[in-house]
Design an enzyme around this catalytic site. Structure first.
Site, PDB file in Angstrom:
ATOM      1  N   PRO A  10     -23.231  -4.748  10.052  1.00  0.00           N
ATOM      2  CA  PRO A  10     -23.360  -4.360  11.451  1.00  0.00           C
ATOM      3  C   PRO A  10     -22.061  -3.904  12.099  1.00  0.00           C
ATOM      4  O   PRO A  10     -21.001  -4.491  11.879  1.00  0.00           O
ATOM      5  CB  PRO A  10     -23.872  -5.640  12.128  1.00  0.00           C
ATOM      6  N   ASN A  11     -22.204  -2.851  12.886  1.00  0.00           N
ATOM      7  CA  ASN A  11     -21.144  -2.278  13.727  1.00  0.00           C
ATOM      8  C   ASN A  11     -20.106  -1.475  12.948  1.00  0.00           C
ATOM      9  O   ASN A  11     -19.258  -0.819  13.553  1.00  0.00           O
ATOM     10  CB  ASN A  11     -20.438  -3.364  14.572  1.00  0.00           C
ATOM     11  N   ARG A  18     -13.838   2.866  18.069  1.00  0.00           N
ATOM     12  CA  ARG A  18     -13.524   1.810  19.055  1.00  0.00           C
ATOM     13  C   ARG A  18     -12.563   0.806  18.419  1.00  0.00           C
ATOM     14  O   ARG A  18     -12.523   0.686  17.206  1.00  0.00           O
ATOM     15  CB  ARG A  18     -14.782   1.033  19.461  1.00  0.00           C
ATOM     16  N   TYR A  23      -9.291  -2.377  13.844  1.00  0.00           N
ATOM     17  CA  TYR A  23      -9.948  -1.869  12.642  1.00  0.00           C
ATOM     18  C   TYR A  23      -9.421  -0.514  12.167  1.00  0.00           C
ATOM     19  O   TYR A  23      -9.931   0.039  11.188  1.00  0.00           O
ATOM     20  CB  TYR A  23     -11.458  -1.767  12.884  1.00  0.00           C
ATOM     21  N   ASN A  74     -19.143  -5.407   2.541  1.00  0.00           N
ATOM     22  CA  ASN A  74     -18.541  -5.796   3.811  1.00  0.00           C
ATOM     23  C   ASN A  74     -19.711  -6.102   4.745  1.00  0.00           C
ATOM     24  O   ASN A  74     -20.295  -5.198   5.347  1.00  0.00           O
ATOM     25  CB  ASN A  74     -17.652  -4.686   4.393  1.00  0.00           C
ATOM     26  N   ALA A  77     -20.122  -9.177  10.634  1.00  0.00           N
ATOM     27  CA  ALA A  77     -20.293 -10.508  11.227  1.00  0.00           C
ATOM     28  C   ALA A  77     -21.356 -11.339  10.507  1.00  0.00           C
ATOM     29  O   ALA A  77     -21.344 -12.576  10.588  1.00  0.00           O
ATOM     30  CB  ALA A  77     -20.643 -10.367  12.709  1.00  0.00           C
ATOM     31  N   GLU A  98     -16.677  -9.583  -1.999  1.00  0.00           N
ATOM     32  CA  GLU A  98     -16.710  -9.648  -0.531  1.00  0.00           C
ATOM     33  C   GLU A  98     -15.482  -8.913  -0.003  1.00  0.00           C
ATOM     34  O   GLU A  98     -14.361  -9.141  -0.464  1.00  0.00           O
ATOM     35  CB  GLU A  98     -16.676 -11.106  -0.072  1.00  0.00           C
ATOM     36  N   HIS A 100     -13.339  -7.286   3.491  1.00  0.00           N
ATOM     37  CA  HIS A 100     -13.120  -7.138   4.932  1.00  0.00           C
ATOM     38  C   HIS A 100     -11.903  -6.267   5.178  1.00  0.00           C
ATOM     39  O   HIS A 100     -10.901  -6.378   4.468  1.00  0.00           O
ATOM     40  CB  HIS A 100     -12.902  -8.501   5.602  1.00  0.00           C
ATOM     41  N   ARG A 107      -7.664 -14.596  11.950  1.00  0.00           N
ATOM     42  CA  ARG A 107      -8.380 -14.348  13.203  1.00  0.00           C
ATOM     43  C   ARG A 107      -9.070 -15.632  13.694  1.00  0.00           C
ATOM     44  O   ARG A 107      -8.670 -16.736  13.324  1.00  0.00           O
ATOM     45  CB  ARG A 107      -9.359 -13.190  12.987  1.00  0.00           C
ATOM     46  N   ARG A 111     -14.465 -16.840  12.063  1.00  0.00           N
ATOM     47  CA  ARG A 111     -14.414 -15.839  10.971  1.00  0.00           C
ATOM     48  C   ARG A 111     -13.895 -16.441   9.667  1.00  0.00           C
ATOM     49  O   ARG A 111     -13.827 -15.773   8.647  1.00  0.00           O
ATOM     50  CB  ARG A 111     -13.550 -14.640  11.376  1.00  0.00           C
TER      51      ARG A 111
END
Ligand code: CA2
Length: 145
Positions: A10-11, A18, A23, A74, A77, A98, A100, A107, A111
């Site tokens: 997601p996102n 943004r 990121y 990835n 969330a 995995e 990121h 963070r 997370r």
């Protein structure tokens, strides 16, 4: 040729548009192109996908079972919340990395928890978009062992 599913949660479709301070400015399309180029260089065929919907991500993981030698995930969330993704990964019995962009351990506390890590072969985080290429190399190396 070795084949990999690179799956994004997601996102991540918003990448580069943004919060560039967190990121970066690279878009998901840029990352897909980078992975495709790198795949040609290391003889790995790449299926690249993104979904904001948990169940669709589960379906992608199930479909990878007879198509790919491994998965780079990835999960965004959902990494920190999704038992469904963890179970899906466990069920297909494929090596999974995995991934990121950010160093999730530097963070917020929420997370630091990952359901994916429990069933992943390994974890790469904190290297930005370059992490995708690092994950492809790591998967290739793992499969050749
Ligand atoms: O660092 C990563 O790759 C993450 O998986 C990114 C997720 C975050 O929830 C994870 O904890 C770590 C968030 C992706 C959100 O992507 C955006 C991109 C641009 C603008 C807003 C969000």
């Amino acid at each position: 040729m070795t084949s990999v599913l690179i799956l994004n949660g997601p996102n991540l479709n918003l990448l580069g548009t943004r919060q560039p301070e967190v990121y970066g400015r690279t878009t998901l399309d840029d990352i897909e192109a980078m992975c495709s180029d790198h795949g040609q260089a290391i003889e790995m065929s790449v299926e690249f996908a993104q979904s904001n919907i948990e169940g669709e991500l589960v379906n992608h993981i199930h479909a990878a079972r007879n198509r790919h030698a491994g998965i780079i995930l990835n999960a965004g969330a959902y990494t920190h919340t999704s038992i469904a993704l963890m179970d899906a990964l466990a069920s297909v019995e494929l090596p999974a990395i995995e991934l990121h962009l950010s160093n999730v351990h530097a963070r917020e506390d929420f997370r630091h928890k990952s359901y994916i890590a429990r069933v992943a072969t390994g974890l790469i985080c904190g290297f930005g978009a370059k992490g995708y290429v690092l994950a492809m190399d790591a998967l290739k190396d793992h499969l050749s062992d």
